[in-house]
Design an enzyme around this catalytic site. Sequence first.
Site, PDB file in Angstrom:
ATOM      1  N   THR A 271       0.837  -1.195   0.000  1.00  0.00           N
ATOM      2  CA  THR A 271       0.000   0.000   0.000  1.00  0.00           C
ATOM      3  C   THR A 271       0.874   1.248   0.000  1.00  0.00           C
ATOM      4  OG1 THR A 271      -0.071   0.280   2.404  1.00  0.00           O
ATOM      5  CG2 THR A 271      -1.703  -1.193   1.412  1.00  0.00           C
ATOM      6  N   ASP A 272       0.303   2.363  -0.434  1.00  0.00           N
ATOM      7  CA  ASP A 272       0.930   3.644  -0.176  1.00  0.00           C
ATOM      8  C   ASP A 272       0.835   3.909   1.324  1.00  0.00           C
ATOM      9  OD1 ASP A 272       2.161   6.091  -0.539  1.00  0.00           O
ATOM     10  OD2 ASP A 272       0.872   6.704  -2.201  1.00  0.00           O
ATOM     11  N   TRP A 273       1.543   4.910   1.801  1.00  0.00           N
ATOM     12  CA  TRP A 273       1.764   5.119   3.237  1.00  0.00           C
ATOM     13  C   TRP A 273       0.554   5.765   3.912  1.00  0.00           C
ATOM     14  CZ3 TRP A 273       5.227   2.548   1.123  1.00  0.00           C
ATOM     15  CH2 TRP A 273       6.409   2.155   1.752  1.00  0.00           C
ATOM     16  N   ILE A 274      -0.338   4.922   4.418  1.00  0.00           N
ATOM     17  CA  ILE A 274      -1.543   5.459   5.059  1.00  0.00           C
ATOM     18  C   ILE A 274      -1.976   4.690   6.290  1.00  0.00           C
ATOM     19  CG2 ILE A 274      -3.256   4.147   3.737  1.00  0.00           C
ATOM     20  CD1 ILE A 274      -4.792   6.895   3.494  1.00  0.00           C
TER      21      ILE A 274
END
Length: 794
Positions: A271-274
């Site tokens: 995932t992207d950083w969330i």
Amino acid sequence: MKKTILTALAATTCMMTMNGQPKLSATNIDEVLQAMTLEEKARLLVGGANNFFGDQAVVGGEATLVAGAAGTSPEIARLGIPATVLTDGPAGVRIDPTRKGDSQTYYATGFPIGTCLASTWNTELVGKVGEAIGNETKEYRCDVILGPGMNLHRSPLCGRNFEYYSEDPFVTGKIGAAYINGVQSQGAGVSAKHFAVNSQETERTSVDERVSQRALRELYLRGFEIAVRESQPWTIMSSYNQVNGQYSMGNRDLLTSILRDDWGYKGIVMTDWIGIRQGLPTITEVQAGNDLMEPGQPAQVNEIIEGVKSGKLSMADVDRNVRRMLEYIVKTPSFHKYPATNKPDLKGHAAITRQTACEGIVLLKNGPHPASPRGGEPRLTLPLGGGGGGLTVALFGENSYNFLPGGVGSGCVHTPYVVDMVEGLKNAGIKSSESLTDIYRKYVDYARVKFQYERHPAKWFQTEEMGPQKYPEIAVNAIAIGKEVQGADAAIVTIGRQAGEGIDRDLETEFNLIPEERQLIIDVCQAFHAAGKPVVVIINSGSVIETASWNSYPDAIVCAWQPGEEGGNSVADILTGKVCPSGKLTMTWPLAATDHPSTRNFPGLVDFYTYQVARTGERKLANYDFTNHEEDIYVGYRYFDTFNKEVSYPFGFGLSYTTFAYSKPAVKVSGNNVTVSVTVKNTGKVAGKEVAQVYVTAPKGQIEKSAQELKAFAKTRELKPGESETLTMQIPVRMLASFDEAGSQWLTEGGNYTFNIGASSRDIRCTATAKVGQYTEKVSNALAPKVKLNLLKQ
């Protein structure tokens, strides 16, 4: 035989712990998987740490192993599973350049940004950049660089266009694959991002990108598909946004049906950083095919464990993802215990940066020198007379002295230095005005302090740590300009633009020129032209800017992009003729940003279209919660060329100091492959390179198509005057296909195809035709829109 058996037994023993537990190797992944507890499996699917802002958030006990790296995958020491380190990119390795209590520095090479790399149209050279970045990734004890950025330039107002390659998916895929193959040839990995349709920064973590299946397949996914098929990236990063009502990170259609089933992808998805996000359970992400949750939070580990225990999440899904993680880990430098030196060859990589930037710089205008005699062949403004040696130039514009090597946000690189225009010209033997240098140097120092003092705390990207900042331009009055005319042989005006993560570009102040900039160009041109002296404008921007209102004033315009740490040297190489420009635009430069049909549905223009609604009663289309891609397949040149719209500079455009002739076009169809060839000859007076571009016009059929689409390109070697080279390009018939939504298939309709070969989409030099048979390829029926879209038609 006895010795062989003993050696094998010893090796087996080395792979076991004292308690008989297996230690991970490339050959025992299934055994290690069986030995893992549910907690260990859950931990492996959740990122180990996030040190992007210097914090030490951890999962499972380990902090980020490299200061300033973006994050890790967790260590499970019991089974010999090492943590792996993920560092931001893609223009170079982003880590902290200095460390507390350590006198050594850890600067990384700042390479040209994505638009500049792509504008080289040189996949071999981009591969060398990838090799250098892969080497630095490994030498700085990292395993994966988070890049390349492979989203499309849907609108010129997207804040992260500088990281992305093009408005065209074929260029995006080919340049991306070259970068990936280069990095991974060094034993380090990449994370191709942001998958998918992350074409705006406004509300990027929540916006629903509503787009037709056809536009998805032909445009927004095609570049990723090419990269997967040609380079198999170790990892792919799922984007923050939604696609047709479902978050990418939890979208099984996207991450499994298309990516794995249709394309055959073998790596992991992160995932992207969330971390944890409202409305999207971690177990849904696991089920969809997301293998690594970044940056990682303990609650996500617990959610996976509880999901399995409650029956909401199958162990089969967990095991599938864990196996893919183990397959990724055994490739990494950390697993192989690579002896990182922390001392990459920065000098050698700087040379690659300088060469690459030179090939990516685009010459937009090169008019007659204002002192050229009337009659006969005019002397062109560039290259500067005598190779520039001994000349004195007046350098205007704050970005001549605050030259921007790259963008801001996670894509910025902490470089050991940046060569500005003053230094670059000095290295080429060109003097710059002492008075202007003194004024602008002091102004930049003042502006830097003032800018940070007045910065709003919420604007995290407006710090030097997040990248070099653009400061307001200052006016220079007629008296000062007149003094410069007396002592200078030429004037250079640098116009800079900065953009980056988290915010899209403003129409009036970042796409258009501000009044101070436009007036500076006009005043300098009038004064210098009156004295018969030329003016050159340098565009130091990662993205397109407006040029139509002012490009008639200067004698030459050079788009330098944001060319990396060696930028000033690269620009000087072009200005002096040391290097003949060969860069070509990978996006259309419109007369106005609002000429793009996509801008009617771009959040950055909500205010503009609110005004339009009030003035005309027209329906407001832009919205912060969703973006309707009503332009459909008509993005960039596909729109401008099909609907015959005037532009400032067309897709593929770029001037040279020499001229080229095209001849002997030929097309041959053999089975499911088309071979296109053309001979390119240097007909000018200096050595140079040329990019031959193949645009294909399909026969009319059941599916509406754009006027032409780029399907192949090739760049010559450096040709001496009079020298020729025959370029041969391959086009699979499947790449001629349009997406047939009704049949969930790729369809190349049979008939006569025209292959237009030229120097840009609007400079076709020769054509050839060939009859191509029908081709079909069934794929998943995935990602259908949940709302009706009013799609643009011819």
